[in-house]
Design an enzyme around this catalytic site. Structure first.
Site, PDB file in Angstrom:
ATOM      1  N   CYS A  70       0.829  -1.212   0.000  1.00 18.88           N
ATOM      2  CA  CYS A  70       0.000   0.000   0.000  1.00 18.88           C
ATOM      3  C   CYS A  70       0.866   1.266   0.000  1.00 18.88           C
ATOM      4  O   CYS A  70       1.555   1.545   0.983  1.00 18.88           O
ATOM      5  CB  CYS A  70      -0.916  -0.036   1.225  1.00 18.88           C
ATOM      6  SG  CYS A  70      -1.771   1.492   1.595  1.00 18.88           S
ATOM      7  N   CYS A  82       0.104   3.785   2.755  1.00 17.38           N
ATOM      8  CA  CYS A  82       0.562   3.233   4.036  1.00 17.38           C
ATOM      9  C   CYS A  82       2.050   3.518   4.237  1.00 17.38           C
ATOM     10  O   CYS A  82       2.483   3.825   5.356  1.00 17.38           O
ATOM     11  CB  CYS A  82       0.313   1.732   4.101  1.00 17.38           C
ATOM     12  SG  CYS A  82      -1.420   1.255   3.946  1.00 17.38           S
TER      13      CYS A  82
END
Length: 104
Positions: free
Chosen positions: A28, A31
């Site tokens: 991600c 993230c």
């Protein structure tokens, strides 16, 4: 310091007076942007808030229990009870304000 949650074991998180949980995934992009911000905040709030990270794919039961649909997912717990959550990358200042509001 951000502690890793493994095998859906949130026992330590549940025992904290104040805890922030960052649910993320290795693939991600957002993230990866958020991770160093969370790390900095964990140092600034040391002794006040415990910080945890759980990989959504490695902790599917915890993710399901929290209703995680999008990541990064940030949850704030008070005495083991979920009191607030937010999704997406946050600026450090706004995340700090959010934490302060959760602690009030």
């Amino acid at each position: 310091m951000v502690k890793k949650i493994l095998n859906d074991d949130a026992t330590e998180l549940s025992a904290s007076k104040f805890a922030l949980l960052d649910v993320s995934a290795t693939w991600c992009g957002p993230c990866k942007i958020l991770a160093p911000i969370i790390e900095e905040l964990s140092e600034e709030y040391a002794g006040k808030v415990d910080f945890y990270n759980a990989d959504a794919e490695e902790n599917p039961e915890l993710s399901q229990k929290l209703g995680v649909r999008n990541i990064p997912y940030i949850a704030f717990f008070k005495n083991g009870e979920l009191i607030a959550n937010t999704v997406g990358v946050q600026q450090k200042e706004s995340l700090s304000e959010w934490i302060d509001a959760c602690m009030a």
